[in-house]
Design an enzyme around this catalytic site. Structure first.
Site, PDB file in Angstrom:
ATOM      1  N   SER A  81     -45.724  -1.486 -15.917  1.00  0.00           N
ATOM      2  CA  SER A  81     -44.383  -1.767 -15.411  1.00  0.00           C
ATOM      3  C   SER A  81     -44.427  -3.028 -14.573  1.00  0.00           C
ATOM      4  O   SER A  81     -45.458  -3.339 -13.963  1.00  0.00           O
ATOM      5  CB  SER A  81     -43.882  -0.606 -14.544  1.00  0.00           C
TER       6      SER A  81
ATOM      7  N   TYR B 152     -45.352   5.238  -7.883  1.00  0.00           N
ATOM      8  CA  TYR B 152     -45.079   4.707  -9.218  1.00  0.00           C
ATOM      9  C   TYR B 152     -45.704   3.331  -9.389  1.00  0.00           C
ATOM     10  O   TYR B 152     -46.378   3.066 -10.393  1.00  0.00           O
ATOM     11  CB  TYR B 152     -43.564   4.646  -9.469  1.00  0.00           C
TER      12      TYR B 152
END
Length: 177
Positions: A71, A84
């Protein structure tokens, strides 16, 4: 079961990710552990399983691709995204480590770092959502799928250990307020 049914797997796309975006003080160690376990562990498990399988086939070099979903949050974040962001950074680091381990088997390992990819109601996005991207639009799932198809092509064996950012130019955009 797939290896038993098909005999081999040429391409694996490790596409897993959960998050719990909340203030650091409100997040728990259990949430951290869950996010790391869900977002990183399967990448290791599937890659290891393919390596064991290929070694059991004789260890010769044979076409293979592993594509891991990281990501853009691994390199740019907002408050409350610690677990995350760290998990997706771990996926990218694991990608280049796996590349070294799997290269003798002919398996390339790369990661893709999507930016904002709308997976819900694309028509509900505002002009402001789109216009903030240098590409003038929010990403779509197909943008990521096409990159994975490209990486998986048999002739693309020189692309190895890389992270490809697909974010409409957002991580390269200078922002001054």
């Amino acid at each position: 079961r797939l290896l038993e049914a098909w005999g081999d797997i040429d391409v694996i796309v490790n596409n897993v990710g959960v998050s719990a975006f909340k203030p650091l003080e409100e997040s728990s160690l259990e949430e951290w552990d869950d996010i790391m376990s869900i977002n990183v562990r399967p990448v290791y498990i599937t890659s290891r399983k393919l390596a064991i399988h290929r070694r059991n086939m004789g260890g010769e070099s044979h076409y293979g691709r592993i594509i891991n979903m990281a990501s853009t949050r691994q390199s740019m974040s907002e408050a409350g995204t610690e677990a995350y962001s760290a998990s997706k950074g771990a996926v990218d680091s694991l990608t280049h480590a796996l590349m070294m381990s799997l290269a003798p088997l002919g398996i390339t390992v790369n990661s893709v770092s999507p930016g904002w990819i709308e997976t819900g109601d694309y028509d509900a996005l505002s002009e402001a959502d789109h216009s903030q991207h240098p590409s003038r639009r929010v990403g779509r799932v197909d943008d990521i799928a096409r990159a994975c198809i490209f990486i998986a092509l048999p002739d693309n064996d020189f692309l190895n250990g890389e992270n490809i950012v697909i974010d409409g130019g957002m991580t390269r955009k200078m922002i001054y307020i």
